[in-house]
Design a protein around this motif. Structure first.
Motif, PDB file in Angstrom:
ATOM      1  N   TYR A  21      63.543 -37.358  18.175  1.00 15.67           N
ATOM      2  CA  TYR A  21      64.426 -36.713  19.439  1.00 15.67           C
ATOM      3  C   TYR A  21      65.689 -37.896  19.488  1.00 15.67           C
ATOM      4  O   TYR A  21      66.721 -37.324  19.906  1.00 15.67           O
ATOM      5  N   ARG A  22      65.349 -39.225  18.989  1.00 19.31           N
ATOM      6  CA  ARG A  22      66.415 -40.066  19.043  1.00 19.31           C
ATOM      7  C   ARG A  22      67.725 -39.986  18.357  1.00 19.31           C
ATOM      8  O   ARG A  22      68.702 -39.863  18.700  1.00 19.31           O
ATOM      9  N   ASP A  23      67.292 -39.317  17.163  1.00 19.14           N
ATOM     10  CA  ASP A  23      68.308 -39.047  16.003  1.00 19.14           C
ATOM     11  C   ASP A  23      67.709 -37.911  15.012  1.00 19.14           C
ATOM     12  O   ASP A  23      67.480 -38.318  13.882  1.00 19.14           O
ATOM     13  N   PRO A  24      67.821 -36.958  15.383  1.00 20.54           N
ATOM     14  CA  PRO A  24      66.959 -35.773  14.277  1.00 20.54           C
ATOM     15  C   PRO A  24      67.478 -35.644  13.018  1.00 20.54           C
ATOM     16  O   PRO A  24      67.119 -35.453  12.084  1.00 20.54           O
ATOM     17  N   VAL A  25      69.203 -35.972  13.023  1.00 16.52           N
ATOM     18  CA  VAL A  25      69.904 -35.813  11.586  1.00 16.52           C
ATOM     19  C   VAL A  25      69.407 -36.823  10.701  1.00 16.52           C
ATOM     20  O   VAL A  25      69.084 -36.506   9.660  1.00 16.52           O
ATOM     21  N   SER A  26      69.477 -38.138  11.257  1.00 23.30           N
ATOM     22  CA  SER A  26      69.127 -39.301  10.365  1.00 23.30           C
ATOM     23  C   SER A  26      67.500 -39.197   9.908  1.00 23.30           C
ATOM     24  O   SER A  26      67.227 -39.462   8.886  1.00 23.30           O
ATOM     25  N   PHE A  27      66.752 -38.801  11.007  1.00 23.54           N
ATOM     26  CA  PHE A  27      65.345 -38.553  10.648  1.00 23.54           C
ATOM     27  C   PHE A  27      65.095 -37.691   9.428  1.00 23.54           C
ATOM     28  O   PHE A  27      64.358 -37.954   8.586  1.00 23.54           O
ATOM     29  N   CYS A  28      65.817 -36.432   9.260  1.00 21.49           N
ATOM     30  CA  CYS A  28      65.487 -35.495   8.472  1.00 21.49           C
ATOM     31  C   CYS A  28      66.291 -36.047   7.208  1.00 21.49           C
ATOM     32  O   CYS A  28      65.552 -35.908   6.030  1.00 21.49           O
ATOM     33  N   ARG A  29      67.584 -36.554   7.470  1.00 23.02           N
ATOM     34  CA  ARG A  29      68.125 -37.093   6.105  1.00 23.02           C
ATOM     35  C   ARG A  29      67.528 -38.305   5.210  1.00 23.02           C
ATOM     36  O   ARG A  29      67.320 -38.124   4.061  1.00 23.02           O
ATOM     37  N   LYS A  34      63.739 -39.618   0.980  1.00 22.60           N
ATOM     38  CA  LYS A  34      62.608 -40.416   0.323  1.00 22.60           C
ATOM     39  C   LYS A  34      61.752 -39.460  -0.441  1.00 22.60           C
ATOM     40  O   LYS A  34      60.982 -40.029  -1.426  1.00 22.60           O
ATOM     41  N   HIS A  35      61.337 -38.210  -0.143  1.00 26.56           N
ATOM     42  CA  HIS A  35      60.559 -37.520  -0.573  1.00 26.56           C
ATOM     43  C   HIS A  35      61.280 -36.658  -1.720  1.00 26.56           C
ATOM     44  O   HIS A  35      60.478 -35.871  -2.563  1.00 26.56           O
ATOM     45  N   HIS A  36      62.577 -36.553  -1.858  1.00 29.05           N
ATOM     46  CA  HIS A  36      63.099 -35.649  -2.885  1.00 29.05           C
ATOM     47  C   HIS A  36      63.002 -34.287  -2.714  1.00 29.05           C
ATOM     48  O   HIS A  36      62.719 -33.712  -3.632  1.00 29.05           O
ATOM     49  N   SER A  37      62.752 -34.109  -1.403  1.00 32.09           N
ATOM     50  CA  SER A  37      62.391 -32.653  -1.307  1.00 32.09           C
ATOM     51  C   SER A  37      62.761 -32.374   0.200  1.00 32.09           C
ATOM     52  O   SER A  37      62.983 -33.135   1.536  1.00 32.09           O
ATOM     53  N   ILE A 317      59.030 -26.674  11.830  1.00 31.89           N
ATOM     54  CA  ILE A 317      60.461 -27.018  12.610  1.00 31.89           C
ATOM     55  C   ILE A 317      61.488 -26.645  11.510  1.00 31.89           C
ATOM     56  O   ILE A 317      61.492 -27.315  10.407  1.00 31.89           O
ATOM     57  N   TYR A 318      62.442 -25.840  11.964  1.00 32.01           N
ATOM     58  CA  TYR A 318      63.586 -25.449  10.907  1.00 32.01           C
ATOM     59  C   TYR A 318      64.788 -26.223  11.438  1.00 32.01           C
ATOM     60  O   TYR A 318      65.021 -26.288  12.639  1.00 32.01           O
ATOM     61  N   ILE A 319      65.632 -26.982  10.693  1.00 29.82           N
ATOM     62  CA  ILE A 319      66.507 -27.930  10.906  1.00 29.82           C
ATOM     63  C   ILE A 319      68.030 -27.093  10.826  1.00 29.82           C
ATOM     64  O   ILE A 319      68.287 -27.435   9.422  1.00 29.82           O
ATOM     65  N   SER A 320      68.635 -26.741  11.601  1.00 27.49           N
ATOM     66  CA  SER A 320      69.875 -25.915  11.084  1.00 27.49           C
ATOM     67  C   SER A 320      71.034 -26.919  10.498  1.00 27.49           C
ATOM     68  O   SER A 320      71.650 -26.324   9.562  1.00 27.49           O
ATOM     69  N   HIS A 321      71.194 -27.889  10.965  1.00 28.26           N
ATOM     70  CA  HIS A 321      71.995 -28.980  10.494  1.00 28.26           C
ATOM     71  C   HIS A 321      71.681 -29.406   9.025  1.00 28.26           C
ATOM     72  O   HIS A 321      72.538 -29.170   8.186  1.00 28.26           O
ATOM     73  N   SER A 322      70.482 -29.514   8.680  1.00 33.21           N
ATOM     74  CA  SER A 322      70.161 -29.755   7.218  1.00 33.21           C
ATOM     75  C   SER A 322      70.179 -28.191   6.397  1.00 33.21           C
ATOM     76  O   SER A 322      70.718 -28.521   5.233  1.00 33.21           O
ATOM     77  N   ILE A 323      69.704 -27.341   6.917  1.00 31.39           N
ATOM     78  CA  ILE A 323      69.714 -26.028   6.201  1.00 31.39           C
ATOM     79  C   ILE A 323      71.310 -25.768   5.786  1.00 31.39           C
ATOM     80  O   ILE A 323      71.386 -25.234   4.685  1.00 31.39           O
ATOM     81  N   HIS A 324      72.161 -25.924   6.757  1.00 31.77           N
ATOM     82  CA  HIS A 324      73.729 -25.213   6.678  1.00 31.77           C
ATOM     83  C   HIS A 324      74.228 -26.663   5.726  1.00 31.77           C
ATOM     84  O   HIS A 324      75.404 -26.104   5.196  1.00 31.77           O
TER      85      HIS A 324
END
Length: 426
Positions: A21-29, A34-37, A317-324
């Motif tokens: 919740y602090r930074d969802p974009v960096s969290f996912c990136r 890291k996982h190449h996925s 959880i689907y992350i629209s920022h990453s999906i787009h």
């Protein structure tokens, strides 16, 4: 079928909710790298959770396999809004959707267009009047609030200013409490944000029920006449429709539109002259700066997403920022390229998920599209604009609604200077 990359951690101690919740974009990136996925798992809200950051995974979750994943019945939205088209599952969700869809399409949508035009003109005509630069997000949020309360509740700011202000304030209190910690506490001289939200909700519901009983025309009158499954359905949906959620989403997209075209007169001119190009600009704004970070589901049974096993009761959880920004689908995913929607991504609007997707996508998408195009066309026809001061930090925050962390200030100058001079003298 493969095991989800990453680690779901141990109960409580392994929870990563705060970091997310602090930074969802960096969290996912970081985890995608890291996982190449673009699909991985973590523990969120103390539940093993699959994160979907790919277009393929999103389409499976929200479209092809949507019946295998349900809305969380304990979700905070359910507590605050009750059983609505957003929070219910199964047959009830389908029935609600069938009943409500007519309100956001066809003749109902057409009957709203004149009012939308008038409000856009009234709220945006004075952007160049101030000697100080405008706080763009705040100006657009006021516009969104007027549109929502006028259309959904028949409360027009110019006709009933006191009632309008009361409802707008209650909606803000309701929203701010909704996104605070869900603790209902009252002591003398102090109430928790969530408690304040509940009080605001109760007051809003009194106003809404009065409207439903006494208004016979417009959206509220039509809603009152619909065959809804429960006696409380109409009032609960009106609460949802007038909440600060919609004005903030509109303000988010209009702010991003303004920043994306700042100082680019050639792009602005092309958007004025070509409705298809304006449509592509707005698609690209939505792709890069979706107002909502995504959505959450619970696996109702073992299932696969993008080739990975998602066990029953896992969160998803689907992350629209990453999906787009999935490079498998969008060439140069971090670049603002409206022409992609008439080129390599032509006909692929269905790959966006700013407002959900599939059978549970937002029922108000067409109305939102009308809002945005009307407001953007007014801005393009009447103003040039630029950042003021020119150098500002435009880094975004993504929760609860996306917008720059530091609210940007923008100077607007009228394209028709003689009209502007007449306005000043009158």
């Amino acid at each position: 079928m493969s095991k989800l990359p990453g680690n779901a951690g141990v109960s409580v101690l392994g929870d990563k909710s705060l970091e997310f919740y602090r930074d969802p974009v960096s969290f996912c990136r970081q985890r995608v790298e890291k996982h190449h996925s673009r699909v991985f798992q973590c523990r969120i809200l103390n539940r093993p959770t699959a994160f979907i950051c790919s277009v393929q995974g999103m389409r499976e979750l929200l479209c092809d396999k949507s019946n295998l994943f349900i809305k969380d019945p304990t979700d905070l939205m359910t507590n605050m809004y009750g059983d609505t088209v957003v929070t219910t599952n199964g047959e009830e969700a389908c029935l609600l959707r069938l009943s409500l869809t007519s309100l956001f399409s066809g003749s109902c949508l057409e009957s709203s267009s004149d009012y939308i035009t008038r409000v856009c003109e009234r709220c945006l005509k004075d952007l160049s009047m101030s000697s100080q630069p405008e706080c763009a997000y705040s100006a657009f949020k006021r516009l969104g609030t007027e549109l929502v309360l006028g259309l959904f509740l028949n409360v027009r700011a110019e006709e009933q200013p006191e009632l309008y202000q009361e409802i707008a304030q209650l909606c803000t209190q309701h929203w701010h409490g909704l996104i605070s910690a869900p603790v209902n506490v009252k002591v003398p001289m102090w109430s928790s944000g969530f408690s304040t939200a509940l009080d605001a909700r109760d007051k809003l519901m009194e106003i809404i029920k009065d409207k439903l009983e006494n208004e016979k025309h417009g959206f509220v009158g039509t809603l009152a006449s619909l065959p809804l499954p429960k006696s409380s359905s109409a009032s609960q949906h009106l609460l949802l429709f007038i909440s600060a959620l919609i004005p903030k989403a509109l303000a988010s997209l209009l702010t991003s539109f303004t920043l994306a075209l700042c100082g680019n007169k050639q792009m602005c001119q092309r958007a004025v002259e070509d409705p298809d190009y304006l449509h592509n600009v707005l698609l690209e704004v939505q792709r890069l700066w979706p107002p909502f970070i995504g959505g959450r589901r619970i696996a109702d049974q073992d299932a696969t997403l993008a080739g990975f096993l998602v066990p029953k009761n896992h969160g998803v959880i689907y992350i629209s920022h990453s999906i787009h920004r999935d490079p498998e689908v969008f060439h140069e995913p971090d670049s603002f390229l409206p022409e992609r929607w008439s080129g390599g991504n032509a006909g692929q609007e269905h790959l966006l998920c700013s407002f959900g997707n599939g059978p549970r996508g937002c029922i108000g998408t067409k109305l939102t599209d009308v809002f945005l195009k009307e407001a953007c066309m007014y801005l393009l026809k009447h103003y040039n604009w630029c950042l003021d001061p020119p150098s500002q930090d435009l880094e975004y925050k993504w929760l609860p609604v996306s917008r720059p962390i530091n609210t940007p200030t923008v100077s607007f100058s009228r394209l028709d200077q003689s009209k502007s001079d007449r306005s000043h003298s009158s």
